[in-house]
Design a protein around this motif. Structure first.
Motif, PDB file in Angstrom:
ATOM      1  N   MET A  68      -2.342   9.220   6.741  1.00 20.88           N
ATOM      2  CA  MET A  68      -2.595  10.467   7.451  1.00 20.88           C
ATOM      3  C   MET A  68      -3.742  10.316   8.453  1.00 20.88           C
ATOM      4  O   MET A  68      -3.620  10.710   9.614  1.00 20.88           O
ATOM      5  N   LEU A  69      -4.842   9.733   8.013  1.00 23.75           N
ATOM      6  CA  LEU A  69      -6.005   9.596   8.899  1.00 23.75           C
ATOM      7  C   LEU A  69      -5.697   8.698  10.093  1.00 23.75           C
ATOM      8  O   LEU A  69      -6.118   8.987  11.215  1.00 23.75           O
ATOM      9  N   SER A  70      -4.951   7.614   9.867  1.00 27.58           N
ATOM     10  CA  SER A  70      -4.563   6.735  10.978  1.00 27.58           C
ATOM     11  C   SER A  70      -3.670   7.474  11.966  1.00 27.58           C
ATOM     12  O   SER A  70      -3.863   7.401  13.181  1.00 27.58           O
ATOM     13  N   PHE A  71      -2.688   8.206  11.431  1.00 25.39           N
ATOM     14  CA  PHE A  71      -1.775   8.975  12.284  1.00 25.39           C
ATOM     15  C   PHE A  71      -2.526  10.040  13.073  1.00 25.39           C
ATOM     16  O   PHE A  71      -2.325  10.183  14.283  1.00 25.39           O
ATOM     17  N   LEU A  72      -3.387  10.821  12.402  1.00 25.96           N
ATOM     18  CA  LEU A  72      -4.117  11.887  13.101  1.00 25.96           C
ATOM     19  C   LEU A  72      -5.013  11.336  14.202  1.00 25.96           C
ATOM     20  O   LEU A  72      -5.131  11.935  15.274  1.00 25.96           O
ATOM     21  N   SER A  73      -5.622  10.186  13.955  1.00 26.42           N
ATOM     22  CA  SER A  73      -6.459   9.546  14.971  1.00 26.42           C
ATOM     23  C   SER A  73      -5.645   9.196  16.211  1.00 26.42           C
ATOM     24  O   SER A  73      -6.055   9.468  17.348  1.00 26.42           O
ATOM     25  N   LEU A  74      -4.474   8.624  15.988  1.00 27.31           N
ATOM     26  CA  LEU A  74      -3.600   8.271  17.106  1.00 27.31           C
ATOM     27  C   LEU A  74      -3.104   9.514  17.840  1.00 27.31           C
ATOM     28  O   LEU A  74      -3.063   9.555  19.070  1.00 27.31           O
ATOM     29  N   GLN A 128       3.021   3.464  14.046  1.00 30.40           N
ATOM     30  CA  GLN A 128       1.800   2.798  14.514  1.00 30.40           C
ATOM     31  C   GLN A 128       0.662   3.052  13.538  1.00 30.40           C
ATOM     32  O   GLN A 128      -0.132   2.148  13.254  1.00 30.40           O
ATOM     33  N   GLY A 129       0.588   4.276  13.000  1.00 30.38           N
ATOM     34  CA  GLY A 129      -0.429   4.593  11.998  1.00 30.38           C
ATOM     35  C   GLY A 129      -0.291   3.703  10.774  1.00 30.38           C
ATOM     36  O   GLY A 129      -1.279   3.231  10.215  1.00 30.38           O
ATOM     37  N   HIS A 130       0.946   3.463  10.355  1.00 23.58           N
ATOM     38  CA  HIS A 130       1.186   2.566   9.220  1.00 23.58           C
ATOM     39  C   HIS A 130       0.692   1.155   9.536  1.00 23.58           C
ATOM     40  O   HIS A 130       0.026   0.516   8.712  1.00 23.58           O
ATOM     41  N   ASP A 131       0.997   0.678  10.727  1.00 27.38           N
ATOM     42  CA  ASP A 131       0.568  -0.664  11.133  1.00 27.38           C
ATOM     43  C   ASP A 131      -0.953  -0.791  11.175  1.00 27.38           C
ATOM     44  O   ASP A 131      -1.488  -1.881  10.953  1.00 27.38           O
ATOM     45  N   GLU A 132      -1.651   0.313  11.458  1.00 27.15           N
ATOM     46  CA  GLU A 132      -3.105   0.290  11.596  1.00 27.15           C
ATOM     47  C   GLU A 132      -3.847   0.747  10.342  1.00 27.15           C
ATOM     48  O   GLU A 132      -5.072   0.781  10.333  1.00 27.15           O
ATOM     49  N   CYS A 133      -3.132   1.098   9.292  1.00 28.02           N
ATOM     50  CA  CYS A 133      -3.748   1.625   8.073  1.00 28.02           C
ATOM     51  C   CYS A 133      -4.390   0.498   7.261  1.00 28.02           C
ATOM     52  O   CYS A 133      -3.708  -0.429   6.838  1.00 28.02           O
ATOM     53  N   TYR A 134      -5.700   0.587   7.026  1.00 27.90           N
ATOM     54  CA  TYR A 134      -6.423  -0.447   6.277  1.00 27.90           C
ATOM     55  C   TYR A 134      -5.877  -0.604   4.859  1.00 27.90           C
ATOM     56  O   TYR A 134      -5.756  -1.711   4.356  1.00 27.90           O
ATOM     57  N   ILE A 135      -5.555   0.511   4.234  1.00 27.08           N
ATOM     58  CA  ILE A 135      -5.068   0.447   2.850  1.00 27.08           C
ATOM     59  C   ILE A 135      -3.695  -0.226   2.813  1.00 27.08           C
ATOM     60  O   ILE A 135      -3.468  -1.141   2.016  1.00 27.08           O
ATOM     61  N   ALA A 136      -2.779   0.211   3.660  1.00 25.16           N
ATOM     62  CA  ALA A 136      -1.445  -0.401   3.690  1.00 25.16           C
ATOM     63  C   ALA A 136      -1.541  -1.899   3.964  1.00 25.16           C
ATOM     64  O   ALA A 136      -0.811  -2.698   3.368  1.00 25.16           O
ATOM     65  N   ASN A 137      -2.453  -2.281   4.832  1.00 27.91           N
ATOM     66  CA  ASN A 137      -2.618  -3.695   5.163  1.00 27.91           C
ATOM     67  C   ASN A 137      -3.296  -4.478   4.044  1.00 27.91           C
ATOM     68  O   ASN A 137      -3.293  -5.710   4.066  1.00 27.91           O
ATOM     69  N   SER A 138      -3.863  -3.790   3.062  1.00 30.63           N
ATOM     70  CA  SER A 138      -4.562  -4.433   1.955  1.00 30.63           C
ATOM     71  C   SER A 138      -3.705  -4.569   0.699  1.00 30.63           C
ATOM     72  O   SER A 138      -4.079  -5.262  -0.228  1.00 30.63           O
ATOM     73  N   LEU A 139      -2.578  -3.891   0.668  1.00 30.45           N
ATOM     74  CA  LEU A 139      -1.738  -3.867  -0.528  1.00 30.45           C
ATOM     75  C   LEU A 139      -0.548  -4.808  -0.410  1.00 30.45           C
ATOM     76  O   LEU A 139      -0.054  -5.048   0.686  1.00 30.45           O
ATOM     77  N   ASN A 140      -0.070  -5.279  -1.555  1.00 34.66           N
ATOM     78  CA  ASN A 140       1.162  -6.074  -1.599  1.00 34.66           C
ATOM     79  C   ASN A 140       2.383  -5.195  -1.787  1.00 34.66           C
ATOM     80  O   ASN A 140       3.503  -5.675  -1.721  1.00 34.66           O
ATOM     81  N   SER A 141       2.165  -3.917  -2.045  1.00 36.62           N
ATOM     82  CA  SER A 141       3.265  -2.982  -2.289  1.00 36.62           C
ATOM     83  C   SER A 141       4.096  -2.780  -1.031  1.00 36.62           C
ATOM     84  O   SER A 141       3.580  -2.823   0.084  1.00 36.62           O
ATOM     85  N   THR A 142       5.382  -2.532  -1.227  1.00 35.27           N
ATOM     86  CA  THR A 142       6.233  -2.098  -0.125  1.00 35.27           C
ATOM     87  C   THR A 142       5.950  -0.616   0.089  1.00 35.27           C
ATOM     88  O   THR A 142       5.996   0.169  -0.863  1.00 35.27           O
ATOM     89  N   ILE A 143       5.646  -0.247   1.308  1.00 34.12           N
ATOM     90  CA  ILE A 143       5.366   1.155   1.616  1.00 34.12           C
ATOM     91  C   ILE A 143       6.421   1.655   2.577  1.00 34.12           C
ATOM     92  O   ILE A 143       6.619   1.077   3.643  1.00 34.12           O
ATOM     93  N   THR A 144       7.109   2.706   2.168  1.00 35.55           N
ATOM     94  CA  THR A 144       8.101   3.333   3.050  1.00 35.55           C
ATOM     95  C   THR A 144       7.613   4.726   3.399  1.00 35.55           C
ATOM     96  O   THR A 144       7.005   5.415   2.574  1.00 35.55           O
TER      97      THR A 144
END
Length: 153
Positions: A68-74, A128-144
Motif C-alpha cells: 500500500m505505501l509503495s503504491f500510494l507513493s507512486l 510497480q509498487g510490488h516491484d518496489e516494495c522492500y518487504i516483497a523483495n525480502s521474502l521468498n513467498s510468492t505474492i499475488t
C-alpha cells in the motif's frame, strides 16, 4: 550512503521447563523510536493465544502495508487521486511443517480513485509498487495481488 537500519526488541519470560504444551508463547515487541508495544503470541495451531497477533500475521500485515505505501507513493508522484485503500490479505503456510514457511501471500486491495482516473495507470502502479516494495523483495513467498478498482463519486 549509510545503510538504513531498523531495530526491534522482543521480550519473553516464563519457563520451558514445564514442557512443550505448557510454556507461554506470549511475548511483547517494541521498535524504537515508536512508542507502541505489541503483545504477541504463537499461532493457535502452535499453542499460542488466538486473541494476540502472531508472527505469521505480522508477515502478512507487513507485505500488505508495504504494498500500500509503495503504491500510494507512486500514485502521489503521478498526481493520481487515491481516496481510499483497503486490503484483505491472506498468508498460506507450507503444508510440510518440517520446511516451515509462508509459501504464498495473496493481497486483495480495493483501491478507490476519483472519477475519470485511468484504470490502466492504477493497475500499472500496483505492479510497480510490488516491484518496489522492500518487504516483497525480502521474502521468498510468492505474492499475488488482485486489485479491485473503485471510482468514487
Amino acid at each position: 550512503m549509510e545503510r538504513l537500519a531498523h531495530h526491534a526488541r522482543l521480550e519473553w519470560e516464563g519457563s520451558t521447563g514445564v514442557g512443550y504444551r505448557a510454556y507461554s508463547r506470549n511475548h511483547s515487541a517494541t521498535a524504537a523510536p515508536a512508542s507502541a508495544s505489541l503483545q504477541l503470541s504463537a499461532d493457535p495451531h502452535f499453542k499460542g493465544d488466538a486473541t494476540l497477533l502472531n508472527p505469521e500475521q505480522l508477515i502478512v500485515l507487513a507485505a500488505s502495508s508495504c504494498q500500500m505505501l509503495s503504491f500510494l507513493s507512486l500514485a502521489a508522484r503521478k498526481h493520481l487521486d487515491v481516496v481510499a485503500y483497503t486490503d484483505d490479505a491472506t498468508g498460506y503456510l507450507s503444508e510440510d511443517l518440517r520446511k516451515a514457511s509462508i509459501e504464498q501471500i495473496t493481497l486483495n486491495p480495493t483501491i478507490t480513485v476519483t472519477e475519470g482516473t485511468d484504470e490502466g495507470l492504477v493497475r500499472e502502479l500496483v505492479e510497480q509498487g510490488h516491484d518496489e516494495c522492500y518487504i516483497a523483495n525480502s521474502l521468498n513467498s510468492t505474492i499475488t495481488i488482485t486489485p479491485t478498482i473503485v471510482f468514487a463519486g
